[in-house]
Scaffold this motif. Structure first.
Motif, PDB file in Angstrom:
ATOM      1  N   LEU C  14     -24.728 -22.341 -53.800  1.00 24.68           N
ATOM      2  CA  LEU C  14     -24.064 -21.498 -52.808  1.00 24.68           C
ATOM      3  C   LEU C  14     -24.680 -20.108 -52.976  1.00 24.68           C
ATOM      4  O   LEU C  14     -24.476 -19.459 -54.000  1.00 24.68           O
ATOM      5  CB  LEU C  14     -22.556 -21.408 -53.055  1.00 24.68           C
ATOM      6  CG  LEU C  14     -21.693 -22.634 -52.756  1.00 24.68           C
ATOM      7  CD1 LEU C  14     -20.220 -22.315 -53.026  1.00 24.68           C
ATOM      8  CD2 LEU C  14     -21.864 -23.111 -51.335  1.00 24.68           C
ATOM      9  N   ARG C  22     -19.132 -30.805 -57.836  1.00 29.68           N
ATOM     10  CA  ARG C  22     -18.526 -30.644 -56.508  1.00 29.68           C
ATOM     11  C   ARG C  22     -17.005 -30.539 -56.551  1.00 29.68           C
ATOM     12  O   ARG C  22     -16.343 -30.708 -55.526  1.00 29.68           O
ATOM     13  CB  ARG C  22     -18.939 -31.827 -55.619  1.00 29.68           C
ATOM     14  CG  ARG C  22     -20.437 -32.065 -55.543  1.00 29.68           C
ATOM     15  CD  ARG C  22     -21.159 -30.831 -55.039  1.00 29.68           C
ATOM     16  NE  ARG C  22     -22.594 -31.051 -54.960  1.00 29.68           N
ATOM     17  CZ  ARG C  22     -23.224 -31.518 -53.894  1.00 29.68           C
ATOM     18  NH1 ARG C  22     -22.543 -31.805 -52.808  1.00 29.68           N
ATOM     19  NH2 ARG C  22     -24.522 -31.688 -53.906  1.00 29.68           N
ATOM     20  N   GLY C 221     -17.195 -17.033 -48.363  1.00 34.30           N
ATOM     21  CA  GLY C 221     -16.789 -18.261 -47.683  1.00 34.30           C
ATOM     22  C   GLY C 221     -15.596 -18.004 -46.797  1.00 34.30           C
ATOM     23  O   GLY C 221     -15.035 -16.895 -46.781  1.00 34.30           O
ATOM     24  N   SER C 247     -20.797 -20.442 -37.784  1.00 30.81           N
ATOM     25  CA  SER C 247     -22.025 -20.888 -38.448  1.00 30.81           C
ATOM     26  C   SER C 247     -23.249 -20.229 -37.824  1.00 30.81           C
ATOM     27  O   SER C 247     -24.156 -19.791 -38.533  1.00 30.81           O
ATOM     28  CB  SER C 247     -22.118 -22.407 -38.358  1.00 30.81           C
ATOM     29  OG  SER C 247     -23.315 -22.861 -38.934  1.00 30.81           O
ATOM     30  N   ASP C 253     -21.125 -18.586 -46.404  1.00 30.60           N
ATOM     31  CA  ASP C 253     -21.794 -19.522 -47.303  1.00 30.60           C
ATOM     32  C   ASP C 253     -21.115 -20.878 -47.371  1.00 30.60           C
ATOM     33  O   ASP C 253     -21.692 -21.835 -47.863  1.00 30.60           O
ATOM     34  CB  ASP C 253     -21.878 -18.922 -48.705  1.00 30.60           C
ATOM     35  CG  ASP C 253     -22.714 -17.654 -48.704  1.00 30.60           C
ATOM     36  OD1 ASP C 253     -23.808 -17.682 -48.114  1.00 30.60           O
ATOM     37  OD2 ASP C 253     -22.254 -16.627 -49.246  1.00 30.60           O
ATOM     38  N   TYR C 254     -19.871 -20.958 -46.964  1.00 29.87           N
ATOM     39  CA  TYR C 254     -19.220 -22.277 -46.915  1.00 29.87           C
ATOM     40  C   TYR C 254     -18.015 -22.224 -45.996  1.00 29.87           C
ATOM     41  O   TYR C 254     -17.503 -21.141 -45.665  1.00 29.87           O
ATOM     42  CB  TYR C 254     -18.820 -22.763 -48.317  1.00 29.87           C
ATOM     43  CG  TYR C 254     -17.653 -22.024 -48.952  1.00 29.87           C
ATOM     44  CD1 TYR C 254     -16.327 -22.330 -48.603  1.00 29.87           C
ATOM     45  CD2 TYR C 254     -17.852 -21.031 -49.900  1.00 29.87           C
ATOM     46  CE1 TYR C 254     -15.261 -21.662 -49.173  1.00 29.87           C
ATOM     47  CE2 TYR C 254     -16.788 -20.353 -50.476  1.00 29.87           C
ATOM     48  CZ  TYR C 254     -15.496 -20.670 -50.100  1.00 29.87           C
ATOM     49  OH  TYR C 254     -14.444 -20.009 -50.659  1.00 29.87           O
ATOM     50  N   ASN C 256     -14.176 -23.976 -45.740  1.00 32.14           N
ATOM     51  CA  ASN C 256     -13.160 -24.681 -46.504  1.00 32.14           C
ATOM     52  C   ASN C 256     -12.100 -25.128 -45.494  1.00 32.14           C
ATOM     53  O   ASN C 256     -11.419 -24.287 -44.909  1.00 32.14           O
ATOM     54  CB  ASN C 256     -12.596 -23.701 -47.544  1.00 32.14           C
ATOM     55  CG  ASN C 256     -11.578 -24.311 -48.467  1.00 32.14           C
ATOM     56  OD1 ASN C 256     -11.144 -25.446 -48.279  1.00 32.14           O
ATOM     57  ND2 ASN C 256     -11.187 -23.551 -49.470  1.00 32.14           N
ATOM     58  N   ARG C 290     -18.057 -30.379 -40.334  1.00 34.12           N
ATOM     59  CA  ARG C 290     -19.348 -30.450 -41.000  1.00 34.12           C
ATOM     60  C   ARG C 290     -20.460 -30.870 -40.043  1.00 34.12           C
ATOM     61  O   ARG C 290     -21.634 -30.556 -40.257  1.00 34.12           O
ATOM     62  CB  ARG C 290     -19.251 -31.428 -42.173  1.00 34.12           C
ATOM     63  CG  ARG C 290     -20.411 -31.362 -43.140  1.00 34.12           C
ATOM     64  CD  ARG C 290     -20.066 -32.096 -44.408  1.00 34.12           C
ATOM     65  NE  ARG C 290     -21.234 -32.290 -45.239  1.00 34.12           N
ATOM     66  CZ  ARG C 290     -22.100 -33.285 -45.080  1.00 34.12           C
ATOM     67  NH1 ARG C 290     -21.909 -34.164 -44.121  1.00 34.12           N
ATOM     68  NH2 ARG C 290     -23.139 -33.385 -45.875  1.00 34.12           N
ATOM     69  N   GLU C 295     -23.644 -24.970 -43.045  1.00 31.90           N
ATOM     70  CA  GLU C 295     -23.245 -24.593 -44.398  1.00 31.90           C
ATOM     71  C   GLU C 295     -22.466 -25.745 -45.060  1.00 31.90           C
ATOM     72  O   GLU C 295     -21.927 -26.601 -44.373  1.00 31.90           O
ATOM     73  CB  GLU C 295     -22.354 -23.336 -44.354  1.00 31.90           C
ATOM     74  CG  GLU C 295     -23.050 -22.083 -43.849  1.00 31.90           C
ATOM     75  CD  GLU C 295     -23.196 -22.035 -42.326  1.00 31.90           C
ATOM     76  OE1 GLU C 295     -22.664 -22.941 -41.648  1.00 31.90           O
ATOM     77  OE2 GLU C 295     -23.851 -21.110 -41.823  1.00 31.90           O
ATOM     78  N   PRO C 296     -22.365 -25.698 -46.394  1.00 34.39           N
ATOM     79  CA  PRO C 296     -21.544 -26.707 -47.078  1.00 34.39           C
ATOM     80  C   PRO C 296     -20.069 -26.601 -46.656  1.00 34.39           C
ATOM     81  O   PRO C 296     -19.591 -25.518 -46.312  1.00 34.39           O
ATOM     82  CB  PRO C 296     -21.702 -26.362 -48.555  1.00 34.39           C
ATOM     83  CG  PRO C 296     -22.928 -25.536 -48.650  1.00 34.39           C
ATOM     84  CD  PRO C 296     -23.039 -24.805 -47.342  1.00 34.39           C
ATOM     85  N   ASP C 319     -18.977 -31.484 -48.705  1.00 32.53           N
ATOM     86  CA  ASP C 319     -20.001 -31.284 -49.724  1.00 32.53           C
ATOM     87  C   ASP C 319     -19.370 -30.960 -51.061  1.00 32.53           C
ATOM     88  O   ASP C 319     -19.979 -31.111 -52.113  1.00 32.53           O
ATOM     89  CB  ASP C 319     -20.932 -30.134 -49.320  1.00 32.53           C
ATOM     90  CG  ASP C 319     -21.599 -30.405 -47.995  1.00 32.53           C
ATOM     91  OD1 ASP C 319     -22.566 -31.172 -47.976  1.00 32.53           O
ATOM     92  OD2 ASP C 319     -21.127 -29.874 -46.966  1.00 32.53           O
TER      93      ASP C 319
END
Lengths: 348, 297, 654
Positions: C14, C22, C221, C247, C253-254, C256, C290, C295-296, C319
């Motif tokens: 990340l 993970r 995130g 995005s 960066d992620y 959630n 996703r 991003e993750p 991820d």
């Protein structure tokens, strides 16, 4: 070695899907490849066609199964040398066919057979070869984005390839969700190609089907699974007998494994294994959420249980409200009787 | 394995030293470097290659006078694979200079070498832990115009003119096939039990001078598949498997209800009608018909 | 041994930081902060997770970027004050010592909450009250926006100064950012309202300011919902559109992804799905998000086991897996999974009454199964006994099992008597209710542990005074549990059509279609019995003297239970109690008005008054043994949480 003659291809790009057979049966993976090919073709305004190698005897049944899913043109090569797989017969057949069809892309399963002959086809034709790919997303700027899986799945390799230069991609199961069977038979065009097929220097001696008793339950096509409701370790004989009759493997819930009735390797669900057989027969399993999570993706779920409130009924495709000790032995007998009837008829 | 003759075999085994991808790996986002989460890279002889080596050694033991030679296309660092081969008892080892240009290149280099000397049997691993392309074996056979059996899990019988092996297929199926020799087989990892190699043997092997060959490839790439020059390693990103998603147009309460039912809500009502009850004779017959209808029996 | 979980134990980058696996603990309110600062209790709570091997710790749920965020009700971390920085430094140093990446969540809750603690005015995009808290907010003005945006940047900077690896901006649970997103909350006619791009403007300003303030070498995130389950709100289609825009904006960066929202009671219950939901119940939401972001994605929602987690990762529905409650039940889950010791993992069963349902009521987080949670400062270490004693434990319910486990672990010699043929005590009844099947998880784990430890177990053995004395024990622990309480309501004891809720679950309800359930206990007993009978096709009415049926059910348990009961046709009436039963007539009394009504339409009467201690043995033993402890329900009938904590406490001191 990468200076490619980019031939002008006025026709819309052609994506071929090789419909693989294993011992006269179509591999389900072929339908996943078809789904993937359709997506890709749609994004590049291309077309999809399907290739099938078969013998005269199997032609009808394979074609029937194929037609349930395929609305695209089918290219059929029929030859007695396709009665069994051989590197040389498959390679020579596909090489000749590709020379005729001139596809942009060919999708094959990354199966033992696919990985065996596809590299030789690519070598003979000077095609590009991409092993073990994931869903080939889309083409950007006339180039196909390709993701290859390497390092045991821990690395993805991104690369691209001009759509105009022919390429073969092999893919593992799970690249796409197989399309549902067509509701009305689509009746696509079927073209037969008469080709000279070489005989190989490798000869099949014997087919060895998996032994359901020792097979890893994650690989099993059919599972007969028992839980606490089976009652005790000895009673699992009833499930074993049914499994043997069905050619299924034995599995168990966590409760049955905790109680020491069945070995841990056969445990389905949380702290055990996730299974996706075509048939999952659950007997005496109530269906705690940790169990459901491990088996709900099975093709057909059959439940035998005495408790109508058991949560497992909520995922059943077919449920029997009854005592497994009474129902299963009768079912086993019924299957065995059927087999006895069938044997003399087919042995003629 | 049964050996059916006494004439000695000449066997070549292709080996490769690989990064042990069974350990956690990471891909450096900026450089694309593939690294283990460890201070020093952990490398190993490719497990499938070890099966190939092991099989060759067994064949030699049962057929006196046979020779096993191990080959590796690699740079100097990669010769550890050959040391291991020697320690395990191979008669000779040879390193072919070159690495990192992809499987077709490796196959072409090996083929150039084997064009100069005929072996009864060439044994490879069926795929490597790192690039996992499963390509070198079939390509080598193609260039040398040899028959091949890939994905071998067991060797049953061997004679001067043919070999009888079992290959692994999908979902646990196998088949027994016979191949004329000379030919090439690729073995799956862990298909042949490994024998222990002592440190002493390994140290002795490391003292041996391993000859290096520099093969020149024909300029034309005819007879080889094209292979991309540019490729970027990235961290794996699995495809999203479709799972049940309630329609956003449904009411929130219905969406939550369907999620709570594990997406089975419509099926649940349907399944109510497909639960049969009654005496055991009747229900087992119904169950049988269901299984028959779906071709499970 | 991570062969079984190759994806779960593969690292992930990340931004500038490699996350070692993970497994994530996601942000949640703990009510541990002292004066708005993360002190030792909070640090030790997270330290166990770091020590246990989790790769990513996102700490401090809903920590406030500004005093106007209503947060005193949850005692969250006050990230708007510079004095937090030394606390953060000590905190991050501790976590980094175990190789965990450490982030914190920052937010402005907008209109979500009450102003009656801070006496600061609530702010929302428009003058629309939140259904859950029902306080009308003021409208955010342009200068408020600048103030709050700046505060987000400053809060993130404090985290960086305090050695954290990154920050998570909360745009979930209907906090201020997603209040702006919501077409049902945001009715502005300025540049921050109207179409989606306008509604997203405030959020983008926050993200940009945060990124600008913290620079490139810091994880930023965002937490979003995948479907808020609110009428006219942020459903999955809209959220996919929002996620895609976020995005494309390219600063995060992620993602959630939760399910639900804090806005309504049912949506709030879904946010932290209890055992009423299937495992990994929101994987479809994270999966769909996703598909549209590069991003993750962190997948959330009842991922309580490494097998579930690995499958979710393999299926591409995330991820990273949030195993927040799983790490509360067992902070050592990652290490145990890595070593292949799956049966040693104390699995979260989604009971929720010990963790999130306490937090929503403003009391500190614990765990019904894991007594150490929230008490790490005192209980994280379990010192061995100084002198080895012989201890007899009576009763293999949760209290007896936990006592036996701790006593044996500490080196005592332990004999465990159980009169029935199985472990678990009352759990064996409780788990028979609908969607309560996972309830036996606590007993299963304790059973496996006491067997593994080598406790001398005597099933099918009723303990008698003589039998116990024959063992010559130094100490006796009585944990003989409880039976259903039958209070002296006139006519109840003699009533032939009355049955306890416990017996209903055991299938002993008398025949009869019209059922009246008396809910005095206030928990799962009565509603479980009611649903059991509804499922049998009977007509069921529940009455309670409390303000609602299942009064004590937690906020994440009550809505799903209500949803099912109403769907199955229940009728419910509150503030009525049972007055008497006379010749088949049931008399009910209204608690407040005192009026009584007579009911002659009751075929089956189910009573639920909770338990009555079975303490005969404890009383008989008194004075006959050197040391005697009566614990759990046999001391006083209370909750599972009480039993486990009490057993642990006494067993630790013997």
């Amino acid at each position: 070695m990468n200076s490619l003659p980019v031939s002008p291809s006025p026709a819309p790009p052609l994506v071929l899907v090789f419909a693989e057979t294993l011992w006269g049966k179509l591999e389900r993976l072929s339908f996943e490849l078809l789904a993937d090919a359709r997506k890709l073709a749609a994004s590049v305004k291309g077309r999809v066609e399907v290739v099938l190698f078969t013998t005269q005897e199997q032609r009808a049944s394979l074609l029937e199964e194929l037609l349930a899913h395929v609305r695209e043109p089918i290219h059929l090569v029929e030859h007695e040398n396709f009665a069994e797989y051989s590197t040389e017969s498959y390679t020579s057949g596909l090489v000749q066919l590709l020379q005729v069809l001139q596809p942009n892309l060919l999708f094959l399963g990354a199966t033992t057979y696919g990985r065996d002959f596809a590299p030789r086809v690519a070598a003979r034709l000077g095609y590009a070869y991409f092993p073990h790919c994931l869903l080939s997303k889309t083409a950007t700027g006339g180039k196909l984005d390709i993701t290859r899986v390497t390092h045991g799945g821990r690395v993805h390799i991104q690369t691209n390839w001009p759509l105009a230069a022919p390429a073969i991609l092999t893919m593992k199961a799970g690249v796409a969700d197989a399309p549902a069977a067509e509701k009305t038979p689509p009746n696509p065009q079927v073209t037969s190609h008469a080709l000279k097929i070489a005989a190989g220097k490798v000869r099949l001696k014997k087919r060895i089907p998996p032994d359901p008793r020792t097979l890893d339950i994650r690989q099993a096509e059919k599972l007969v699974s028992g839980g606490r409701g089976v009652g005790n370790k000895e009673n699992f004989a009833v499930l074993r007998a049914l499994a043997d009759a069905l050619g299924a493997s034995l599995a168990a819930s966590r409760a049955a494994v905790d109680l020491g009735w069945v070995e841990y390797e056969r445990q389905v669900g949380q702290t055990g294994k996730t299974v996706t057989p075509r048939l999952y027969l659950a007997a005496g399993i109530s269906g705690a959420s940790h169990h459901l999570m491990g088996m709900r993706d099975a093709g057909k779920i059959v439940v035998v249980n005495t408790d109508r409130q058991a949560p497992i009924f909520s995922v059943a495709h077919f449920g029997v409200l009854g005592d497994l000790h009474a129902v299963l032995p009768r079912l086993t007998e019924r299957i065995q009787a059927d087999k006895k009837k069938a044997t003399p008829a087919t042995s003629k | 394995m049964k050996v059916l003759h006494t004439t000695p075999f000449k066997i070549a085994v292709c080996l490769k030293e690989v990064l042990d991808a069974r350990l956690p790996l990471k891909v450096e986002a900026k450089t694309g470097a593939i690294q283990q989460d460890a201070p020093e890279p952990v490398v190993t002889l490719n497990p499938a290659d070890r099966s190939a080596l092991e099989f060759a050694m067994q064949l030699r033991e049962q057929s006196p006078g046979s020779r096993v030679e191990v080959f590796s296309v690699s740079d100097v660092a990669g010769q550890a694979a050959l040391w291991y081969g020697l320690a395990r008892g191979a008669d000779d080892a040879e390193r072919i200079e070159g690495s990192g240009k992809g499987a077709p290149y490796t196959a072409a280099l090996l083929a150039t070498r084997f064009h100069k000397e005929t072996f009864d049997l060439i044994c490879c691993g069926d795929e490597t832990l790192d690039n996992s392309s499963a390509l070198v074996g079939p390509l080598l056979a193609e260039i040398l115009d040899l028959p091949q059996v890939t994905g071998v899990v067991r060797i049953v019988e061997c004679s001067k003119s043919s070999i009888l092996v079992e290959r692994g297929l999908e979902r646990g199926s196998r088949e027994l096939v016979e191949m004329d020799l000379p030919g090439l087989i690729t073995l799956k990892a862990e298909s042949v039990p490994w024998r222990y190699v002592s440190y002493q043997k390994l140290e002795e092997a490391q003292l041996r001078n391993i000859p290096v060959r520099r093969e020149t490839l024909p300029t034309s790439s005819n007879g080889l598949p094209k292979w991309p020059e540019q490729a970027t390693p990235t961290a794996p990103r699995a495809r999203v498997k479709k799972s049940f998603t309630p329609d956003s147009k449904m009411s929130p309460a219905d969406r939550v209800r369907m999620i709570m039912a594990g997406g089975a809500a419509p099926q649940e009502s349907k399944s109510k009608s497909s639960v049969v009850e009654g005496d055991a004779e009747y229900v087992s017959e119904q169950l049988y018909r269901f299984l028959k209808h779906h071709e499970f029996v | 041994m991570s062969e079984q979980f190759p994806l779960l134990f593969s690292p992930l980058q990340l931004r500038n930081k490699t996350i070692k696996n993970r497994i994530a603990s996601t942000a949640h309110v703990t009510i541990f902060a002292e004066n708005g600062m993360p002190a030792d209790r909070e640090r030790r709570y997270y330290e166990e997770k770091a020590k246990g091997g989790a790769g990513l710790l996102i700490c401090f749920g809903s920590s406030s970027v500004h005093p106007t965020s209503p947060a005193l009700d949850w005692k969250v971390v006050e990230m708007f004050d510079d004095r937090v920085i030394p606390h953060l430094q000590k905190f991050s140093d501790t976590m980094h010592g175990y190789g965990a990446a450490v982030l914190a969540q920052i937010t402005h809750r907008g209109r979500r909450g009450h102003s009656n603690l801070s006496w600061q005015r609530l702010l929302g995009p428009s003058r629309v009250k939140e259904p859950n808290h029902r306080e009308v907010p003021g409208v955010v003005q342009r200068e408020d926006i600048d103030m709050i945006v700046k505060a987000f940047g400053q809060a993130a900077l404090r985290l960086k100064q305090g050695g954290f690896d990154g920050v998570e901006i909360s745009a979930a649970h209907c906090h201020l950012i997603d209040q702006f997103w919501g077409p049902h909350v945001n009715f502005r006619d300025d540049e921050f309202g109207g179409d989606l791009d306008n509604r997203m403007k405030f959020g983008f300003m926050v993200i940009e300011r945060v990124r600008e303030t913290v620079g490139d070498d810091f994880i930023v995130g965002i937490r979003i919902t995948g479907d808020d389950f609110v009428e006219g709100g942020l459903n999955n289609d809209i959220m996919c559109e929002i996620a895609q825009k976020l995005s494309e904006h390219g600063m995060l960066d992620y993602f959630n992804v939760i399910g639900g929202s804090g806005e309504t009671l049912p949506a709030e219950a879904a946010c932290v799905p209890s055992m009423n939901f299937p495992l990994a119940c929101f994987k479809h939401l994270s999966g769909r998000i996703r598909e549209v972001v590069k991003e993750p994605v962190i997948a959330v929602g009842r991922i309580n086991d490494p097998v579930v987690a690995e499958k979710l990762l393999a299926d591409g529905q995330g991820d990273i897996v949030a195993m927040t409650r799983a790490l509360i039940a067992d902070p050592y889950l990652p290490l145990k999974a890595k070593e292949g010791r799956l049966d040693d993992i104390r699995q979260c069963m989604g009971y929720n009454e010990g963790c999130i349902d306490r937090q929503y009521r403003g009391i500190p987080v614990g765990c019904v199964q894991n007594p150490v949670i929230g008490k790490e400062v005192d209980w994280a270490d379990l010192p061995p006994a100084t002198t080895t004693k012989k201890v007899v434990v009576i009763g293999a319910g949760p209290a007896g099992l936990e006592a036996a486990r701790i006593l044996k672990t500490r080196g005592h010699q332990v004999v465990l008597f159980e009169k029935s043929d199985r472990f678990g005590g009352q759990l064996n009844i409780a788990k028979l209710a609908a969607k309560r099947g996972d309830y036996d998880g606590v007993a299963r784990w304790l059973e496996l542990q006491v067997k593994k430890l080598g406790v001398d177990i005597r099933l099918n053995t009723e303990a008698t005074v003589d039998g116990i004395l024959a063992e010559n024990p130094d100490t006796v622990v009585v944990a003989t549990g409880a039976v259903p309480l039958l209070p002296p309501v006139p006519g109840l004891q003699e009533c032939e059509f009355a049955v306890s809720a416990w017996d209903v679950l055991l299938g002993k309800a008398p025949a009869g279609n019209r059922v009246l359930v008396l809910d005095d206990q206030g928990g799962q007993e009565s509603v479980g019995a009611a649903e059991f009978l509804l499922d049998e096709g009977r007509e069921v009415e529940i009455i309670t003297p409390h303000y609602s049926v299942g009064e004590d059910l937690g906020p994440t348990n009550k809505p799903p239970v209500y949803a099912r009961l109403y769907a199955k046709g229940v009728r419910m009436q509150s503030t009525w109690e049972l007055a008497a039963i006379e010749s088949g007539i049931v008399r009910l009394r209204n608690l407040h008005a005192g009026v009584e009504i007579e009911r002659d339409d009751v075929d089956v009467l189910v009573y639920s008054y909770g338990g009555q201690s079975v303490d005969g043995l404890a009383r008989e033993l008194s004075g006959k043994v050197k040391e005697l402890h009566n614990i759990g329900d046999s001391y006083a009938p209370r909750s599972l949480h009480h039993s486990i904590i009490e057993a642990h406490k006494y067993a630790r001191e013997i």
